[in-house]
Design a protein around this motif. Structure first.
Motif, PDB file in Angstrom:
ATOM      1  N   UNK A  53     -23.133 -46.778  55.538  1.00  0.00           N
ATOM      2  CA  UNK A  53     -21.838 -47.214  55.010  1.00  0.00           C
ATOM      3  C   UNK A  53     -21.657 -48.716  55.166  1.00  0.00           C
ATOM      4  N   UNK A  54     -22.227 -49.277  56.226  1.00  0.00           N
ATOM      5  CA  UNK A  54     -22.148 -50.734  56.421  1.00  0.00           C
ATOM      6  C   UNK A  54     -23.097 -51.465  55.473  1.00  0.00           C
ATOM      7  N   UNK A  55     -24.263 -50.873  55.211  1.00  0.00           N
ATOM      8  CA  UNK A  55     -25.203 -51.470  54.250  1.00  0.00           C
ATOM      9  C   UNK A  55     -24.576 -51.488  52.860  1.00  0.00           C
ATOM     10  N   UNK A  56     -23.946 -50.392  52.468  1.00  0.00           N
ATOM     11  CA  UNK A  56     -23.299 -50.335  51.154  1.00  0.00           C
ATOM     12  C   UNK A  56     -22.197 -51.383  51.042  1.00  0.00           C
ATOM     13  N   UNK A  57     -21.381 -51.512  52.085  1.00  0.00           N
ATOM     14  CA  UNK A  57     -20.299 -52.502  52.073  1.00  0.00           C
ATOM     15  C   UNK A  57     -20.856 -53.920  52.021  1.00  0.00           C
ATOM     16  N   UNK A  58     -21.950 -54.159  52.743  1.00  0.00           N
ATOM     17  CA  UNK A  58     -22.577 -55.487  52.760  1.00  0.00           C
ATOM     18  C   UNK A  58     -23.084 -55.867  51.364  1.00  0.00           C
ATOM     19  N   UNK A  59     -23.793 -54.941  50.726  1.00  0.00           N
ATOM     20  CA  UNK A  59     -24.318 -55.217  49.384  1.00  0.00           C
ATOM     21  C   UNK A  59     -23.192 -55.382  48.366  1.00  0.00           C
ATOM     22  N   UNK A  60     -22.180 -54.518  48.446  1.00  0.00           N
ATOM     23  CA  UNK A  60     -21.049 -54.629  47.522  1.00  0.00           C
ATOM     24  C   UNK A  60     -20.401 -56.003  47.639  1.00  0.00           C
ATOM     25  N   UNK A  61     -20.194 -56.462  48.854  1.00  0.00           N
ATOM     26  CA  UNK A  61     -19.598 -57.779  49.065  1.00  0.00           C
ATOM     27  C   UNK A  61     -20.496 -58.892  48.540  1.00  0.00           C
ATOM     28  N   UNK A  62     -21.791 -58.798  48.824  1.00  0.00           N
ATOM     29  CA  UNK A  62     -22.721 -59.846  48.383  1.00  0.00           C
ATOM     30  C   UNK A  62     -22.831 -59.909  46.861  1.00  0.00           C
TER      31      UNK A  62
END
Length: 155
Positions: A53-62
């Motif tokens: 869930x943190x990886x998904x949020x990180x990529x979405x933000x980037x």
């Protein structure tokens, strides 16, 4: 206690962490990568030991500039190894964002993205590769499942 037999040769599998975000009309946020045909859901691979869930949020933000808290999964998609490693893709529910929410896509030379935009659901089959569309279509049809980390809801 660690079992050395389990750690000796762990399976090799890419963990894809994707996000389905919609606007108030139900359009789906897609990004346009320059390295493949068609648009895709924002997201990417998790780093070693990174909660999905943190990886998904990180990529979405980037990729889009959106800061969303992700805790529910809409779809799980396993892809056997072909020219790439076997893959397990998790599609997280990014919810609905207001029309006034700005999208910030980094420059192409840095991100490999040509852009990002909301696409009406009826246009998804013409905008995405068949496998990408099938995954997105299933995610749109499903109810959420909680994402867990060590048996606890992801936060």
């Amino acid at each position: 206690m660690q079992d050395p037999r389990l750690l000796a040769k762990p399976p090799v599998c890419r963990l894809g962490c994707l996000v389905l975000v919609r606007n108030p009309r139900g359009d789906v946020l897609l990004v346009d990568p320059d390295y493949m045909d068609g648009m895709i859901l924002p997201g990417g691979s998790a780093r070693p030991n990174e909660p999905p869930h943190l990886a998904a949020a990180r990529h979405l933000n980037a990729e889009t500039g959106l800061h969303l808290r992700l805790s529910d999964i809409l779809a799980v998609d396993f892809t056997p190894a072909d020219r790439y490693l076997q893959r397990l893709n998790l599609v997280f529910d990014g919810g609905t964002v207001p029309d006034t929410t700005p999208l910030t896509v980094p420059p192409r030379h840095h991100s490999g993205l040509l852009g990002a935009r909301f696409v009406p659901v009826r246009q998804l089959p013409d905008t995405m590769a068949p496998a990408q569309y099938a995954r997105t279509s299933e995610a749109l049809a499903n109810r959420t499942l909680p994402a867990l980390v060590h048996g606890q809801r992801a936060t």
